[in-house]
Design a protein around this motif. Structure first.
Motif, PDB file in Angstrom:
ATOM      1  N   ALA A  41       0.851  -1.190   0.000  1.00  0.00           N
ATOM      2  CA  ALA A  41       0.000   0.000   0.000  1.00  0.00           C
ATOM      3  C   ALA A  41       0.883   1.236   0.000  1.00  0.00           C
ATOM      4  O   ALA A  41       1.908   1.283   0.699  1.00  0.00           O
ATOM      5  CB  ALA A  41      -0.918   0.003   1.214  1.00  0.00           C
ATOM      6  N   ILE A  42       0.476   2.224  -0.811  1.00  0.00           N
ATOM      7  CA  ILE A  42       1.138   3.528  -0.849  1.00  0.00           C
ATOM      8  C   ILE A  42       0.120   4.523  -0.303  1.00  0.00           C
ATOM      9  O   ILE A  42      -0.908   4.785  -0.943  1.00  0.00           O
ATOM     10  CB  ILE A  42       1.564   3.919  -2.272  1.00  0.00           C
ATOM     11  N   LEU A  43       0.387   5.083   0.873  1.00  0.00           N
ATOM     12  CA  LEU A  43      -0.575   5.954   1.543  1.00  0.00           C
ATOM     13  C   LEU A  43      -0.102   7.396   1.538  1.00  0.00           C
ATOM     14  O   LEU A  43       1.101   7.685   1.453  1.00  0.00           O
ATOM     15  CB  LEU A  43      -0.782   5.495   2.988  1.00  0.00           C
ATOM     16  N   GLY A  44      -1.065   8.306   1.656  1.00  0.00           N
ATOM     17  CA  GLY A  44      -0.744   9.713   1.748  1.00  0.00           C
ATOM     18  C   GLY A  44      -1.954  10.565   1.446  1.00  0.00           C
ATOM     19  O   GLY A  44      -2.919  10.087   0.836  1.00  0.00           O
ATOM     20  N   PRO A  45      -1.935  11.834   1.873  1.00  0.00           N
ATOM     21  CA  PRO A  45      -3.075  12.718   1.616  1.00  0.00           C
ATOM     22  C   PRO A  45      -3.169  13.085   0.137  1.00  0.00           C
ATOM     23  O   PRO A  45      -2.239  12.844  -0.652  1.00  0.00           O
ATOM     24  CB  PRO A  45      -2.771  13.945   2.472  1.00  0.00           C
ATOM     25  N   SER A  46      -4.277  13.683  -0.234  1.00  0.00           N
ATOM     26  CA  SER A  46      -4.472  14.110  -1.616  1.00  0.00           C
ATOM     27  C   SER A  46      -3.394  15.108  -2.011  1.00  0.00           C
ATOM     28  O   SER A  46      -3.010  15.985  -1.231  1.00  0.00           O
ATOM     29  CB  SER A  46      -5.853  14.750  -1.780  1.00  0.00           C
ATOM     30  N   GLY A  47      -2.897  14.954  -3.243  1.00  0.00           N
ATOM     31  CA  GLY A  47      -1.894  15.870  -3.770  1.00  0.00           C
ATOM     32  C   GLY A  47      -0.470  15.515  -3.419  1.00  0.00           C
ATOM     33  O   GLY A  47       0.460  16.229  -3.811  1.00  0.00           O
ATOM     34  N   ILE A  48      -0.249  14.422  -2.705  1.00  0.00           N
ATOM     35  CA  ILE A  48       1.096  14.058  -2.281  1.00  0.00           C
ATOM     36  C   ILE A  48       1.873  13.340  -3.369  1.00  0.00           C
ATOM     37  O   ILE A  48       3.092  13.201  -3.308  1.00  0.00           O
ATOM     38  CB  ILE A  48       1.040  13.204  -0.999  1.00  0.00           C
ATOM     39  N   GLY A  49       1.167  12.835  -4.404  1.00  0.00           N
ATOM     40  CA  GLY A  49       1.864  12.189  -5.525  1.00  0.00           C
ATOM     41  C   GLY A  49       1.493  10.739  -5.738  1.00  0.00           C
ATOM     42  O   GLY A  49       2.178  10.030  -6.489  1.00  0.00           O
ATOM     43  N   LYS A  50       0.411  10.279  -5.098  1.00  0.00           N
ATOM     44  CA  LYS A  50       0.045   8.863  -5.238  1.00  0.00           C
ATOM     45  C   LYS A  50      -0.330   8.521  -6.678  1.00  0.00           C
ATOM     46  O   LYS A  50       0.126   7.512  -7.237  1.00  0.00           O
ATOM     47  CB  LYS A  50      -1.129   8.543  -4.298  1.00  0.00           C
ATOM     48  N   SER A  51      -1.158   9.339  -7.320  1.00  0.00           N
ATOM     49  CA  SER A  51      -1.541   9.074  -8.709  1.00  0.00           C
ATOM     50  C   SER A  51      -0.375   9.298  -9.661  1.00  0.00           C
ATOM     51  O   SER A  51      -0.294   8.663 -10.717  1.00  0.00           O
ATOM     52  CB  SER A  51      -2.729   9.955  -9.110  1.00  0.00           C
ATOM     53  N   THR A  52       0.546  10.184  -9.277  1.00  0.00           N
ATOM     54  CA  THR A  52       1.757  10.377 -10.088  1.00  0.00           C
ATOM     55  C   THR A  52       2.576   9.096 -10.116  1.00  0.00           C
ATOM     56  O   THR A  52       3.198   8.751 -11.128  1.00  0.00           O
ATOM     57  CB  THR A  52       2.588  11.543  -9.525  1.00  0.00           C
TER      58      THR A  52
END
Length: 563
Positions: free
Chosen positions: A376-387
């Motif tokens: 799992a790759i976690l983090g708030p919106s805009g942190i780069g998960k979709s990148t």
């Protein structure tokens, strides 16, 4: 001028000749047809000039009792004008339709290959405006500018050569007036209308975006009682567009009137030469023939002034069309090597930013995802998960560092083969307005009906689909409107499961579902993906995940977290 009257300066596509030249380069495959259409147009125009001069000579001969000569030429030119004009219209419009079709295909291919479009980062209304109105505006480049301009280049020397032996001064006056009406005034109109055309193009796109938002968001608008506010926004955009169109219409009328006056002045000059007032005198019979010729010549160039006023919009449309496929960030290298059988994934000191003037999304990112593991790759919106998903799917490329798949640099691997090794289920997976069967076959076109039912059963949607009157041929509606959110997500999961890709990227797959539906969906998801590498990209965990490793993204890097 209010802010609504200004074209946006930021992210505006470049204008000028470069976008036009790029569009013309895309049309080079249609060059023979386009050239044939232009040649036929010139022949039809030449026939019209010969016809009008011959008709004028005949009228003069009848009026002054002279001999009527050249009747055969008159008949031939008359028939030729009609036939050539008809064939020219067929050829030019056929060539233009084919060229626009090529442009739309190129547009879609560039859009599909772009990083921003590839992960759904672009606005649908703006894309619709570019694909429809901007592409359609480009038919004016050939039909309204290039072909008439070529005709004007033929008419000018024809007029001068025809008038020069009769009266050199008259030839200079008529030639100068024609040059002003066919070249100088359209150029002035293009320069004057360039800024207004940019504003108008932006406003049309803005209105399309607003209307699309109004229609697609109608449920939320009604729920919050915002109908009046949203309608006022749409009306404001419509009014802004109408103001721009009114200003453009005034410019068109002004320049069209000036062009018309040039034609009238040229005819007055010929009449003055016939009467011997300041010019000439010239023989009346020849003068009447020249009068008809001047009338035909100026009429053929009458549309160029309007085209000049619209040229700014055409240039702007070309810029918006060719800019749509331009990707942000470093260019993606297509690669030539096939993807290896191994599926170990490594991010080695990866740095990435979408634009040079923006903060980096990743700065020295290191990740190690072993084959067959679930992470799992976690983090708030805009942190780069979709990148992260964009980099793995090769719709974006690292600015520094490298990503490896099966020990090979991702940059060296063929993009298509890489994507065949990875299946992607996103937070905004789209269901098409088509049957369940057609939506499933998007994942694997050669799948049998048994394969489809297996995928549906694994996604726990088989019984639901069997209960429908049309089964697999049931119509889903736009965006899967006939299904609940959870059912639509399970159809999307079945489509993903049809792929035999060993790597599954889940980008917020349960977004928008209620808590119970989300847990049930994720439980199903993990039960049916055994043996695959699963990369879950999420802002939080719900407690049902079966994971081997968890990372949190922070400050452009990945930090290991407890499972």
């Amino acid at each position: 001028m209010s802010m609504s009257d200004r074209a946006p300066a930021e992210h505006a596509p470049s204008t000028g000749l470069d976008p036009i030249l790029r569009v013309l380069a895309l049309w080079r495959g249609r060059a023979p047809r386009l050239a044939a259409g232009a040649f036929l147009s010139l022949l039809a125009l030449l026939a019209a000039l010969v016809l009008m001069r011959g008709a004028g000579a005949r009228v003069a001969a009848l009026a002054f009792g002279g001999a009527v000569a050249g009747m055969g030429l008159l008949r031939v030119s008359g028939v030729a004008r009609v036939v050539l004009r008809y064939v020219e219209r067929l050829v030019t419009h056929d060539a233009m339709f084919r060229a626009l079709a090529d442009l739309r295909v190129w547009f879609f291919r560039r859009l599909a290959g772009g990083a921003a479009a590839g992960l759904g980062f672009r606005r649908a209304g703006d894309l619709l405006s570019r694909l429809v109105s901007d592409v359609e505006a480009l038919d004016g480049l050939y039909l309204r500018i290039m072909v008439p301009l070529a005709g004007a280049c033929l008419v000018l020397p024809f007029l001068v050569v025809a008038i020069l032996p009769v009266d050199p001064l008259l030839a200079a006056i008529v030639g100068g007036l024609f040059a002003a009406g066919a070249f100088l005034l359209p150029l002035a109109a293009a320069l004057m209308g360039r800024r207004e055309a940019a504003i108008l193009t932006h406003r049309l796109a803005d209105l399309r975006i607003g209307v699309l938002d109004l229609v697609t968001g109608l449920r939320e608008i009604r729920a919050f009682g915002a109908e009046g506010r949203m309608m006022s926004h749409a009306r404001a955009r419509d009014a802004a567009l109408l103001r721009g169109q009114a200003r453009q219409a005034r410019l068109l009328a002004l320049m069209g009137g000036a062009s018309y006056l040039c034609g009238q002045a040229a005819m007055l000059a010929v009449l003055a030469a016939i009467l011997g007032v300041g010019l000439g005198p010239i023989p009346a019979a020849r003068g009447i023939g020249l009068l008809f010729l001047v009338l035909a010549g100026f009429e053929s160039a009458g549309g160029l002034t309007r085209a000049g006023a619209l040229a700014g919009g055409i240039s702007r449309a070309a810029a918006r069309v060719v800019a749509v496929g331009e990707t942000d960030g470093p260019p993606v290298i297509a690669g030539t090597q096939p993807a290896p059988p191994g599926t170990d994934i490594r991010f080695e000191q990866v740095s990435f930013r979408w634009q040079a003037d923006r903060a980096p999304v990743f700065d020295g990112l290191n990740l190690d995802i072993r084959q067959g593991t679930r992470v799992a790759i976690l983090g708030p919106s805009g942190i780069g998960k979709s990148t992260l998903a964009a980099l793995l799917l090769k719709v974006a490329a690292p600015g520094a560092g490298r990503i490896t798949l099966g020990g090979q640099d991702l940059a060296t691997l063929d993009s298509v083969s890489v994507r065949r090794r990875m299946a992607w289920l996103s937070q905004a997976t789209h269901l098409f307005a088509d049957t369940i069967r057609a939506n499933l076959l998007l994942g694997r076109p050669e799948a049998s009906e048994a394969d489809l039912w297996t995928a549906l059963d694994r996604a726990q949607m088989g019984d639901t689909v069997r209960a429908l009157p049309d089964g697999l041929d049931a119509w889903l509606g736009e965006g899967g409107a006939s299904l609940s959110g959870g059912q639509g997500r399970r159809i999307a999961l079945a489509r993903t499961l049809l792929s035999d890709a060993p790597i599954l990227i889940l980008d917020e797959p349960a977004t928008g579902l209620d808590g119970e539906t989300e847990r049930a969906f994720l439980t199903t998801l993990y039960d049916v993906t055994a043996g695959r590498t699963v990369i879950l990209i999420a802002h939080r965990l719900v407690g049902v995940e079966k994971l081997d490793r968890v990372w949190r993204l922070a400050d452009g890097r990945a930090v290991a977290a407890a499972v």
